[in-house]
Design an enzyme around this catalytic site. Sequence first.
Site, PDB file in Angstrom:
ATOM      1  N   LYS A  47       0.847  -1.150  -0.003  1.00  0.00           N
ATOM      2  CA  LYS A  47      -0.030   0.025   0.003  1.00  0.00           C
ATOM      3  C   LYS A  47       0.927   1.399   0.135  1.00  0.00           C
ATOM      4  CE  LYS A  47      -1.707   2.415   3.275  1.00  0.00           C
ATOM      5  NZ  LYS A  47      -1.672   3.799   2.705  1.00  0.00           N
TER       6      LYS A  47
ATOM      7  N   GLY B 269       7.111   4.651   8.060  1.00  0.00           N
ATOM      8  CA  GLY B 269       6.313   5.950   8.455  1.00  0.00           C
ATOM      9  C   GLY B 269       6.675   6.503   9.803  1.00  0.00           C
ATOM     10  N   SER B 270       5.525   6.812  10.285  1.00  0.00           N
ATOM     11  CA  SER B 270       5.743   7.645  11.501  1.00  0.00           C
ATOM     12  C   SER B 270       5.813   6.592  12.820  1.00  0.00           C
ATOM     13  CB  SER B 270       4.687   8.772  11.901  1.00  0.00           C
ATOM     14  OG  SER B 270       3.321   7.786  11.938  1.00  0.00           O
ATOM     15  N   THR B 271       6.618   7.112  13.769  1.00  0.00           N
ATOM     16  CA  THR B 271       6.484   6.418  15.162  1.00  0.00           C
ATOM     17  C   THR B 271       5.386   6.230  15.886  1.00  0.00           C
ATOM     18  OG1 THR B 271       9.010   7.329  15.442  1.00  0.00           O
ATOM     19  CG2 THR B 271       7.776   6.539  17.503  1.00  0.00           C
TER      20      THR B 271
ATOM     21  N   VAL C  52       2.329   5.708  14.157  1.00  0.00           N
ATOM     22  CA  VAL C  52       1.800   4.741  13.249  1.00  0.00           C
ATOM     23  C   VAL C  52       2.311   3.394  13.883  1.00  0.00           C
ATOM     24  CG1 VAL C  52       0.700   3.806  11.308  1.00  0.00           C
ATOM     25  CG2 VAL C  52       0.471   5.982  11.663  1.00  0.00           C
ATOM     26  N   GLY C  53       3.579   3.456  13.688  1.00  0.00           N
ATOM     27  CA  GLY C  53       4.544   2.134  13.853  1.00  0.00           C
ATOM     28  C   GLY C  53       3.978   1.708  15.261  1.00  0.00           C
TER      29      GLY C  53
ATOM     30  N   GLU D 224      10.443   1.000  10.035  1.00  0.00           N
ATOM     31  CA  GLU D 224      11.444   1.977  10.009  1.00  0.00           C
ATOM     32  C   GLU D 224      10.770   3.319  10.206  1.00  0.00           C
ATOM     33  OE1 GLU D 224      13.012   4.991   8.786  1.00  0.00           O
ATOM     34  OE2 GLU D 224      13.045   4.219   6.498  1.00  0.00           O
TER      35      GLU D 224
ATOM     36  N   CYS E 232      13.405  10.711   6.680  1.00  0.00           N
ATOM     37  CA  CYS E 232      13.234  10.394   8.047  1.00  0.00           C
ATOM     38  C   CYS E 232      14.635  10.442   8.816  1.00  0.00           C
ATOM     39  CB  CYS E 232      12.812   9.299   8.073  1.00  0.00           C
ATOM     40  SG  CYS E 232      13.054   7.777   7.127  1.00  0.00           S
TER      41      CYS E 232
ATOM     42  N   GLU F 124      10.018  15.199  15.748  1.00  0.00           N
ATOM     43  CA  GLU F 124      10.409  15.266  14.459  1.00  0.00           C
ATOM     44  C   GLU F 124       9.514  16.295  13.747  1.00  0.00           C
ATOM     45  OE1 GLU F 124       9.351  11.659  12.019  1.00  0.00           O
ATOM     46  OE2 GLU F 124      11.371  11.811  11.009  1.00  0.00           O
TER      47      GLU F 124
HETATM   48  P1  ADP Z   1       3.938   9.764   7.650  1.00  0.00           P
HETATM   49  O1  ADP Z   1       4.264  10.681   8.808  1.00  0.00           O
HETATM   50  O2  ADP Z   1       5.176   9.472   6.770  1.00  0.00           O
HETATM   51  O3  ADP Z   1       2.898  10.451   6.942  1.00  0.00           O
HETATM   52  P2  ADP Z   1       2.399   7.623   8.567  1.00  0.00           P
HETATM   53  O4  ADP Z   1       2.756   6.970   9.787  1.00  0.00           O
HETATM   54  O5  ADP Z   1       1.010   8.546   8.723  1.00  0.00           O
HETATM   55  O6  ADP Z   1       3.739   8.549   7.993  1.00  0.00           O
HETATM   56  O7  ADP Z   1       1.905   6.924   7.203  1.00  0.00           O
HETATM   57  C1  ADP Z   1       2.708   5.849   6.641  1.00  0.00           C
HETATM   58  C2  ADP Z   1       1.925   4.918   5.893  1.00  0.00           C
HETATM   59  O8  ADP Z   1       1.320   4.298   6.918  1.00  0.00           O
HETATM   60  C3  ADP Z   1       1.033   5.602   5.126  1.00  0.00           C
HETATM   61  O9  ADP Z   1       0.837   4.558   3.896  1.00  0.00           O
HETATM   62  C4  ADP Z   1      -0.347   5.411   5.707  1.00  0.00           C
HETATM   63  O10 ADP Z   1      -1.533   5.381   4.873  1.00  0.00           O
HETATM   64  C5  ADP Z   1      -0.117   4.198   6.474  1.00  0.00           C
HETATM   65  N1  ADP Z   1      -0.979   4.439   7.644  1.00  0.00           N
HETATM   66  C6  ADP Z   1      -1.527   5.370   8.458  1.00  0.00           C
HETATM   67  N2  ADP Z   1      -2.208   5.033   9.803  1.00  0.00           N
HETATM   68  C7  ADP Z   1      -1.916   3.515   9.590  1.00  0.00           C
HETATM   69  C8  ADP Z   1      -2.538   2.602  10.417  1.00  0.00           C
HETATM   70  N3  ADP Z   1      -3.258   2.753  11.596  1.00  0.00           N
HETATM   71  N4  ADP Z   1      -2.396   1.085  10.214  1.00  0.00           N
HETATM   72  C9  ADP Z   1      -1.533   0.987   9.013  1.00  0.00           C
HETATM   73  N5  ADP Z   1      -1.046   1.724   8.361  1.00  0.00           N
HETATM   74  C10 ADP Z   1      -1.239   3.030   8.240  1.00  0.00           C
END
Ligand code: ADP
Length: 511
Positions: A215, A267-269, A271-272, A289, A323, A421
């Site tokens: 995705k 992605g973000s910490t 959501v991680g 990551e 990042c 960040e």
């Molecule tokens: P960034 O700060 O890089 O936008 P995010 O963590 O928001 O980072 O998004 C990174 C990816 O994670 C995107 O593809 C986003 O759609 C996806 N994402 C956001 N929320 C969730 C979630 N709860 N579960 C899985 N994937 C998610």
Amino acid sequence: MSEKTKENEAEATANGSPKPTSPNADLKHDFASFWNYSPAPESSDFVEIRKQYQHYIDGSFSVPAKKRYFKSINPATEEVLAEFAEGTSEDVDKAVKAARKAYDKVWSKLPARERGKYIYRIARMIQERARELAIIESMDGGKPIRESRDVDVPLAAAYFFYYAGWADKLDYAFPGRKAEPVGVCGQIIPWNFPLLMLAWKIAPALATGNTVVLKPAETTSLTALKFAEICMDAGLPAGVVNIVTGAGQTGAAIVDHPDINKIAFTGSTEVGKIIQKSLAGTDKKFTLELGGKGPNIIFEDASVDQAVEGIVNAIFFNQGHVCCAGSRLLVQEGIADKLIKKLKQRMETLIVGDPLDKNTDIGAINSKMQFNKINEYIEIGIKEGATIHQSNSSNLPDKGYFCKPTIFTGVAQSNRIVQEEIFGPVLTIQTFRTPEEAVEKANNTPYGLAGGIWTDKGSKIFKISQKLRSGVVWANTFNKFDPTSPFGGYKESGVGREGGLHGLYPYVNLK
Ligand code: ADP
């Protein structure tokens, strides 16, 4: 706070973007006129962008179950670029079933050298379509064409070439062990390096015999769907690669799907952490990551001019949307004044504007949401009492989300702008006296992804880099990538490594 700083604070504009500080207004006359380039835009005429895109599932484009679409805009013009399918759990399930079938019936059974041939073919096709992919990446994500043309796309091809090479040599990667694929991999990527992050995820997965459901981020789905076209043109068996578009809920549906064996997330910490909680108690493998707050340490014996270029590369190019950006400058006291003066001069020459213009150094911020977040942090920095300086040059375009390169001096280690960040072209500057103090400050954030050291002394590089709690440390350079080199974080910057031989481990079970 000085009277000057108060004045600057009062100058903050309604959209949250403060005006430049007056003490440096003279820099405008010295540099701005000197660096006037004529526009040199890359033409997008030959690039085909359809109005609407579907998911790519089981080897063909597939209408989403709920027939819902979302719009993606060009952040430099605020115009709609295309519509993308909104992935629901039904769509994710369909993609996982296709990936499972392809895994069981075709991909895991194929001789490794045949898998390698497909991956080499994909790498070559990325090279053949490099110009188109670079233009699309800049239109969709806002990054300067120079970056997408010279960094994103060539590196994406390089990762496919590199992992294609490993496909039939896994016995040498893991001597005495048998490496078996893990199965179906769910992969979720961010918007800062869309095609490159796709390559980091898909290339090692395919090389080791896995199939994938990927995705892309909701603001940058386009190169992933162009990649789907490449998979079709390369004759990749149906279901080996599946692309489902959508936002967080679609990502969550991938994470929660019971028939996925491994999750790779960048992605973000924030959501991680959500993902890690969802995965707790399951037998899914995972790599995360996440964010960073990279220290860039400049010692007195460094070459100041080189360091200034390194700082600009570490935080201003690509709008700070990295990042592993060097977003915290730590400079030794003896050269601080000289270095900051030179940095301010260099900032005057940075061109902010049209991402498709080959002269542009700093393109558009990827989305309105991110633009607002950066401006909020600039406000926070001012409220925390730091002194702001933004370049005087380059008038920002009337439309689109643009942010001037910004530095903050007079910051404290506990300030939010030092700890959190920002993901924008915003640099905090602190000074230090001894190497111990530099290390202490460098390690004092929740993150540990990347850092830089600038010095004339090789011994200092080895000594300090050992002490940095950082997945990557660059010496006398910054933001350099190579497919052979592992990448990943300490602390809240993540779990696991991608790239190099290390990047094969998360995709295999060793017997
Ligand atoms: P960034 O700060 O890089 O936008 P995010 O963590 O928001 O980072 O998004 C990174 C990816 O994670 C995107 O593809 C986003 O759609 C996806 N994402 C956001 N929320 C969730 C979630 N709860 N579960 C899985 N994937 C998610």
